[in-house]
Scaffold this motif. Structure first.
Motif, short mmCIF file in Angstrom:
data_model
loop_
_atom_site.label_atom_id
_atom_site.label_comp_id
_atom_site.label_asym_id
_atom_site.label_seq_id
_atom_site.Cartn_x
_atom_site.Cartn_y
_atom_site.Cartn_z
N HIS A 181 8.47 9.98 17.68
CA HIS A 181 9.20 8.71 17.80
C HIS A 181 9.79 8.27 16.46
O HIS A 181 10.79 7.57 16.42
N ILE A 182 9.19 8.70 15.36
CA ILE A 182 9.73 8.36 14.05
C ILE A 182 11.14 8.95 13.90
O ILE A 182 12.07 8.30 13.42
N ARG A 227 15.39 -6.62 13.53
CA ARG A 227 14.35 -7.52 14.02
C ARG A 227 13.45 -6.80 15.01
O ARG A 227 12.24 -6.91 14.97
N TRP A 228 14.12 -6.08 15.90
CA TRP A 228 13.35 -5.34 16.90
C TRP A 228 12.42 -4.34 16.21
O TRP A 228 11.24 -4.26 16.49
N LEU A 229 13.01 -3.63 15.24
CA LEU A 229 12.24 -2.60 14.54
C LEU A 229 11.07 -3.23 13.80
O LEU A 229 9.95 -2.72 13.80
N VAL A 234 9.92 6.21 8.72
CA VAL A 234 11.30 6.20 9.20
C VAL A 234 12.26 6.38 8.03
O VAL A 234 13.20 7.19 8.09
N ILE A 235 12.01 5.64 6.95
CA ILE A 235 12.90 5.74 5.78
C ILE A 235 12.90 7.16 5.24
O ILE A 235 13.95 7.74 4.94
N VAL A 288 6.14 0.54 14.40
CA VAL A 288 6.61 1.81 13.88
C VAL A 288 6.44 1.85 12.36
O VAL A 288 6.72 0.87 11.68
N ASP A 289 5.95 2.95 11.86
CA ASP A 289 5.72 3.11 10.43
C ASP A 289 7.07 3.23 9.71
O ASP A 289 7.74 4.26 9.77
#
Lengths: 347, 341
Positions: free
Chosen positions: B216-217, B296-298, B308-309, B303-304
């Motif tokens: 998912h990431i 905002r959702w994120l 993601v970055i 989620v880490d």
């Protein structure tokens, strides 16, 4: 031309001692042995590389694929996988008996609490498969193995499958005949975990009867045997059934009355009958799923399921029984292999 | 596939940290060096770097398209290749045979199995000088592959989480299965955007992301790249070099970013992605309203974000390197290694 190939031998987590060859199937030899150090009893399925000029057999692949992911007390444990120079070895936990042996062993008495205990363990294992979206597709007493401590373990994932999408077409040619759900007998290509639940229902009946419940003499007659015992499925009881490929020129049998079922299963309580009826409901969408079955009142009414360490064990000599079982397995595997090749040829 | 990634062997057995991955690669290089000293492998320098990985990726794609298998089998084959090469040096193998075998096994695991002959024949059509006619070579390699995978073969891919994320977006927008209207400042991904995400995920198999992070990431990273990076360009003409934009490369079907990371940095700060706080008085243009919604959702999910970055950075680095990708050098050295010419 030099084609470089790899030759790497990975060390297994433990070393294993093969003590005794107990059987030989089409693609594997089975040994009993011990894990060195822990002295744990284990069974080793040695897969012969040389037997696979055409790549590894699908049932071996599926067994590895699913057993590596599924860890549950009621599912056979794949302890380790290691390879030697020319074969691949699946190290499985040692399971000396299976439910079929016990059912056939008339010297062993089953109490209602014993039956409940085995059914509960079976359903727990099935539930674990289904919540991981894995269909077993070959549940039968012969594939429900018994550990020395009495725990029941679902084994043989050679036909198991996880549907990629709800609309994936699947082959209806699965599950040993007597345990095959009506939607499979009618040739549906779209089915769910309900096919496993049906098998569990038939096994439940067999545990109570001590003899196979729907022993159809051939694939063609299995549907008739099923409908004769449980009533022919109609559009009223199962909307959509008449459009399944195998639904034509069927004899119409009435469903059994409650009283008939009571007479069939004399020892069963009303709640046991209820559960049996839900597990063997014709319409797969109405049939209980594993959660509903586990939550049924049958499991909360008295008597409590027998502690697994107190469950009856096989009376005869274990080694003899094991030998027979392995022979059966070898035969089974030969059959399956045939099926696979046939399918591959078709594809 | 097991439904639960968190209890899967992909997580428990085959997820590296950056450090453990570096260590594994070091071990492989050490073995390679030893074998080189003993003269067991070719002296040709075959580094396993980004270009090599783009090359392997394209080999798998080519073969996969020829036998017309589902994307999921291709994706699985790519992860097998990556996993295998954390255990063995590419110089110990014939990469053409490796990708053929990975795809062969992946097809079996993803239940779209192909006869071994079919795959070998198609591979031979593509690379006649490298793939032996004898199908038992692939059967043999399959054993080595399973062994190196430690027989853990089930994979969870980001495609499914991508669709799940979009389902959540649809729910948020209060529409289910009806026609999405992305212009209504909804997060629902348009078919084009979905395709963008899909392509980013396809390309992500070149990197280590699939052995570092949960699927998912990678999906979230693809959505972020699509929504934030694409929308931050006021004019969505992908050929405009002044803007950071996405486009589909018509030559190899891969997604590319047409600009350099410098532009990316100027695109992101206005968003302040991970606080999602935007002053109420600020008048926002429509695209940034959507970005704000997304961030905002994120931010509200668990989620880490570090992961993601990291995933986004990895992808951007990949795309910028891809611009200079040239396979001729790789092909030459593989030919020297495998054929001696």
């Amino acid at each position: 031309m030099s084609i470089v190939a790899v030759k790497l031998v990975r060390k297994p987590k433990h070393t294993y001692i093969k003590e005794k060859k107990v059987g030989e199937g089409t693609y594997a030899v089975v040994y009993l042995g011990k894990q060195e150090g822990t002295k744990r009893d284990i069974a080793i399925k040695e897969i012969k590389t040389s037997a696979f000029k055409d790549g590894l057999d699908m049932s071996a692949i599926r067994e590895m694929k699913f057993l590596q992911e599924l860890k549950h007390v009621n599912i056979i444990e794949l302890v380790d996988v290691f390879s030697t120079s020319d074969n691949l070895n699946l190290v499985l936990e040692f399971l000396p008996a299976d439910l079929e042996m016990l059912i056939k062993d008339k010297a062993v008495i089953f109490t209602p609490a014993d039956v409940k205990s085995w059914l509960l363990m079976t359903l727990r294992g099935v539930h674990h498969c289904h919540r991981n979206s894995i269909l077993h597709r070959d549940l039968k007493p012969n594939n429900l193995l018994l550990a020395p401590d009495g725990q029941l373990k679902i084994a043989d994932f050679g036909l198991a499958r996880s549907p990629n999408a709800p609309l994936d077409e699947l082959t209806s040619n699965v599950v040993t005949r007597w345990y095959r759900a009506p939607e499979l007998l009618l040739g549906t290509r779209y089915y769910t975990g309900a096919v496993d639940i049906w098998s569990v229902g038939i096994i439940f009946a067999e545990l109570m009867l001590r003899t196979p419940y729907l022993p159809g003499p051939s694939d063609a007659e299995q549907l008739d045997v099923t409908f004769r015992a449980l009533g022919t499925a109609t559009e009223d009881t199962w909307p959509g059934v008449s459009s399944l490929p195998g639904y034509n020129s069927l004899k119409i049998y009435p469903p059994p009355s409650r009283n008939e079922l009571r007479n069939r299963f004399l020892a069963a309580t009303e709640k046991a009958l209820d559960l049996l009826i839900w597990l063997t409901t014709m319409d797969p969408s109405k049939r209980f799923d594993s959660s509903e079955a586990l939550l049924s009142d049958y499991f909360t009414e008295m008597p409590r399921p027998t502690e697994c360490s107190h469950l009856p064990k096989k009376s005869g000599q274990v080694d003899e029984a094991l030998k027979r079982k392995r022979e059966d397995e070898a035969q089974e595997e030969a059959k399956k292999k045939e099926l696979q090749t046939a399918k591959r040829r078709k594809a | 596939m097991s439904a639960d990634f968190w209890n899967s062997t992909q997580r428990s057995q085959w997820q590296f940290t950056r450090e453990s991955l570096a260590q594994a690669r070091k071990n492989v290089l050490a073995i390679e060096k030893k074998m080189g000293e003993r003269g067991e492998i070719s002296q040709v320098n075959i580094p396993y770097h980004t270009y090599m990985r783009i090359f392997l990726h394209q080999l798998i794609l080519k073969l996969g398209r020829r036998i017309a298998v589902r994307q999921i089998a291709i994706a699985t084959a790519e992860v097998y290749t990556t996993r295998f090469l954390t255990q063995a040096s590419i110089k110990e193998t014939n990469p053409y045979l490796l990708v053929t075998t990975c795809l062969y096994l992946a097809c079996k695991i993803e239940e779209c199995s192909q006869h071994i002959r079919t795959i070998v024949n198609e591979a031979r059509n593509l690379w006649p000088e490298y793939v032996p006619h004898d199908a038992t070579k692939v059967a043999e390699f399959e054993f080595y592959l399973i062994q190196e995978l430690n027989s853990y073969m089930v994979l969870h891919h980001p495609y499914r989480s991508l669709l799940q994320i979009n389902d959540v977006f649809k729910e948020l927008a209060g529409i289910r299965n009806s026609d999405p209207h992305p212009e209504d400042a909804s997060l629902v991904l348009s078919p084009n955007e979905l395709q963008n995400c899909w392509s980013i995920i396809n390309d992500s198999y070149i990197t280590d992301l699939h052995i570092l992070y949960p699927p998912h990431i990678i999906s979230v990273a693809s959505v972020f790249m699509t929504i934030v990076l694409q929308q931050s360009s006021p004019n969505q003409n992908s050929s405009d070099p002044a803007n950071f934009s996405l486009g589909l490369d018509s030559t190899d079907g891969s997604l590319y970013f047409s600009s350099h990371s410098r532009t990316l940095h100027s695109a992101i700060p206005e968003v302040n992605p991970f606080t999602g706080r935007v002053e109420a008085s600020t008048v926002l243009s429509e695209p940034s309203a959507r970005i704000t919604m997304f961030t905002r959702w994120l931010g509200a999910t668990n989620v880490d974000l570090e992961e993601v970055i990291d995933a986004i950075q990895e992808m951007i680095v990949l795309y910028s390197m891809w611009e200079h990708y040239d396979e001729s050098q790789i092909k030459r050295s593989l030919s020297v290694m495998l054929l001696g010419r």
